[in-house]
Design an enzyme around this catalytic site. Structure first.
Site, PDB file in Angstrom:
ATOM      1  N   ARG A 110      -4.606  32.745   5.985  1.00 33.87           N
ATOM      2  CA  ARG A 110      -4.946  31.346   5.670  1.00 33.87           C
ATOM      3  C   ARG A 110      -6.338  31.258   5.051  1.00 33.87           C
ATOM      4  O   ARG A 110      -6.603  30.369   4.257  1.00 33.87           O
ATOM      5  CB  ARG A 110      -4.909  30.480   6.941  1.00 33.87           C
ATOM      6  CG  ARG A 110      -3.679  30.647   7.806  1.00 33.87           C
ATOM      7  CD  ARG A 110      -2.388  30.361   7.106  1.00 33.87           C
ATOM      8  NE  ARG A 110      -1.248  30.470   8.011  1.00 33.87           N
ATOM      9  CZ  ARG A 110       0.012  30.685   7.612  1.00 33.87           C
ATOM     10  NH1 ARG A 110       0.292  30.816   6.327  1.00 33.87           N
ATOM     11  NH2 ARG A 110       0.981  30.779   8.490  1.00 33.87           N
ATOM     12  N   HIS A 153      12.772  30.490  10.911  1.00 31.28           N
ATOM     13  CA  HIS A 153      12.130  29.342  10.277  1.00 31.28           C
ATOM     14  C   HIS A 153      13.193  28.343   9.811  1.00 31.28           C
ATOM     15  O   HIS A 153      12.961  27.132   9.788  1.00 31.28           O
ATOM     16  CB  HIS A 153      11.295  29.776   9.068  1.00 31.28           C
ATOM     17  CG  HIS A 153      10.046  30.514   9.436  1.00 31.28           C
ATOM     18  ND1 HIS A 153      10.027  31.864   9.692  1.00 31.28           N
ATOM     19  CD2 HIS A 153       8.771  30.080   9.590  1.00 31.28           C
ATOM     20  CE1 HIS A 153       8.795  32.237   9.989  1.00 31.28           C
ATOM     21  NE2 HIS A 153       8.005  31.180   9.936  1.00 31.28           N
ATOM     22  N   HIS A 188       6.777  39.257  17.475  1.00 33.14           N
ATOM     23  CA  HIS A 188       7.478  38.089  17.987  1.00 33.14           C
ATOM     24  C   HIS A 188       8.463  38.562  19.055  1.00 33.14           C
ATOM     25  O   HIS A 188       9.538  39.056  18.692  1.00 33.14           O
ATOM     26  CB  HIS A 188       8.246  37.394  16.883  1.00 33.14           C
ATOM     27  CG  HIS A 188       7.445  37.054  15.670  1.00 33.14           C
ATOM     28  ND1 HIS A 188       7.162  37.981  14.675  1.00 33.14           N
ATOM     29  CD2 HIS A 188       6.847  35.899  15.298  1.00 33.14           C
ATOM     30  CE1 HIS A 188       6.445  37.408  13.717  1.00 33.14           C
ATOM     31  NE2 HIS A 188       6.230  36.133  14.067  1.00 33.14           N
ATOM     32  N   ASP A 217       6.798  30.525  19.707  1.00 32.77           N
ATOM     33  CA  ASP A 217       6.629  30.405  18.260  1.00 32.77           C
ATOM     34  C   ASP A 217       6.680  28.905  17.940  1.00 32.77           C
ATOM     35  O   ASP A 217       7.009  28.081  18.814  1.00 32.77           O
ATOM     36  CB  ASP A 217       7.748  31.171  17.538  1.00 32.77           C
ATOM     37  CG  ASP A 217       7.349  31.619  16.138  1.00 32.77           C
ATOM     38  OD1 ASP A 217       6.349  31.083  15.602  1.00 32.77           O
ATOM     39  OD2 ASP A 217       8.012  32.505  15.581  1.00 32.77           O
TER      40      ASP A 217
END
Length: 439
Positions: free
Chosen positions: A187, A295, A283, A368
């Site tokens: 990011r 997702h 994960h 998550d």
């Protein structure tokens, strides 16, 4: 003649009386002296007994353990000695929890975006609006994404204010997290305004077999995260790429060898934590063997628990043994472990039984992001948050409807669906980490 006889008798009787009186006096004196001698001997004997008793007491005192003497003198015994640092910390955490309301404790179980906290579209600063939002919802943490990252000065100011508001309002640090894995998922490094080191994908570092490269990545990323006020990095990726067709974590995983992945993960994590940034292995129970993408929707692994332990769970176990701060529970299903299609993030079989009881993890379990398709396609925010807590998760990350999820957990506790003791368990784990951050 008679007079002479009488005088003679008088003299005789007088002598006898004198002799008797003298004998009585001598007897009295003899008895008195004897009594005095007896009393003196008794006194001497008594003194001797006292002295002997005192000597015995002194000898016994010298033979007594030092702890007994300290107890009689008012000093603490070994079992009452100064508490250890760990005992002091436990007492401090217990005091915090006892002083927190149910609402405050429940808020600590959420980590959300600045947008979800404030209700604004895009947030790039933390001002009075953020402070008022934190006052209403004193959440455990905030997660930042690329849209929250504009420039070094902006990011530093934002995180500084977030932390200051949290400390002022709750007395506790705020988890400020980000996904800065290195490679394709960053990011900050993806933003040209930041002059920070860039790294290749973790798959390339893993392929090199050189853990020093992973360690260097952890050090450098940790250094600039700490510089910009980020204290939690959702990295490293602990997924073992057992399905070559997997596109979700292919470039992000350190590889297909479980032991190599474990070594790389630990090198990365330990180096980053040395920079003051907490790490999160993800994960769980392993996304490397799946083909779907959580997702967007349902994803699963067909492996049994034994098969997972042979590969996918190896890095997580190594992280647990090393004391990793966070583990992220994914939304993948493992029907051959759980017997159904429940996502791992909502599964007591996978979190409470496997991760906690079987693998021995007592750190923070964070889900998550709960706004992913694998969750929102089958659960509302209230239900998924409650199910995650019941399954053993400590922090619910990014529910689609934060207010609804927060109220849902509160209602579940008040209705008896979740015990307050269960809430306290998670708050204790969260505070245990945050107390270390305060030092």
């Amino acid at each position: 003649m008679n007079k002479k006889r009488r005088r003679k008798k008088v003299r005789i009787w007088s002598g006898i009386c004198i002799l008797l009186l003298s004998a009585g006096l001598l007897g009295y004196l003899f008895l008195a002296e004897k009594k005095d001698n007896t009393e003196e001997k008794q006194e001497q004997a008594g003194q001797k007994q006292v002295l002997e008793a005192e000597e015995k007491q002194d000898a016994a005192e010298s033979d007594r353990p030092e702890t007994e003497k300290q107890q009689e003198a008012g000093a603490p015994s070994e079992t009452e000695m100064e508490p250890t640092e760990e005992e002091k910390k436990e007492a401090e955490i217990a005091a915090w929890i006892a002083d927190m309301s149910l609402e405050e404790k429940t808020a600590q179980l959420f980590m959300i975006t600045p947008e979800a906290l404030t209700g604004y579209g895009t947030v790039t600063a933390a001002s009075t609006v953020t402070k008022e939002a934190l006052k209403k919802y004193p959440v455990g943490g905030v997660i930042l994404f690329g849209n929250n990252v504009v420039s070094p000065e902006q990011l530093s100011g934002m995180t500084e204010n977030l932390m200051a508001y949290s400390m002022e309002l709750t007395g506790l640090p705020l988890f400020i997290g980000i996904d800065e894995e290195g490679g394709k998922v960053t990011r900050i490094a993806e933003n040209a305004a930041f002059d920070v080191p860039r790294f290749s994908n973790m798959s390339e570092i893993g392929a090199s077999g050189d853990t020093a490269l992973a360690s260097n990545a952890g050090t450098e990323i940790g250094r600039y995260l700490n510089q910009y006020g980020i204290n939690v990095d959702f990295a490293p990726v602990a997924d073992v790429l057992t399905n070559p067709q997997n596109e979700v974590v292919r470039a992000r995983s350190f590889g297909s060898d479980a032991n190599v992945v474990a070594e790389m993960d630990l090198a990365f994590a330990e180096s980053m934590e040395a920079q003051g940034v907490l790490t999160c292995m993800k994960h769980f129970p392993g996304h490397g063997g799946t083909s779907g993408d959580t997702h967007h929707g349902y994803s699963y692994t067909e492996k049994s628990l034994e098969e997972l332990k042979a590969a996918e769970l190896v890095p997580f176990q190594r992280g647990i043994d090393a004391g990793i701060s966070f583990i992220m529970a994914s939304h993948i299903a493992a029907p051959n472990v759980t017997g159904d299609e429940t996502p791992a993030s909502l599964s007591g079989k996978l979190i409470a039984e496997t991760l906690r009881a079987d693998m021995g993890y007592d750190g923070i379990v964070i889900t998550d992001a709960m706004n992913m398709g694998a969750i929102v396609n089958g659960y509302d925010s209230k239900t998924s948050a409650v199910e995650a807590i019941l399954a053993g998760a400590d922090i619910v990350l990014m529910p689609k409807d934060f207010a609804g999820a927060y109220q849902g957990v509160l209602e579940a506790v008040r209705a008896g669906g979740i015990t307050e003791e269960r809430i306290n368990e998670s708050v204790k784990r969260i505070l245990s980490v945050k107390m270390n951050m305060k030092k």
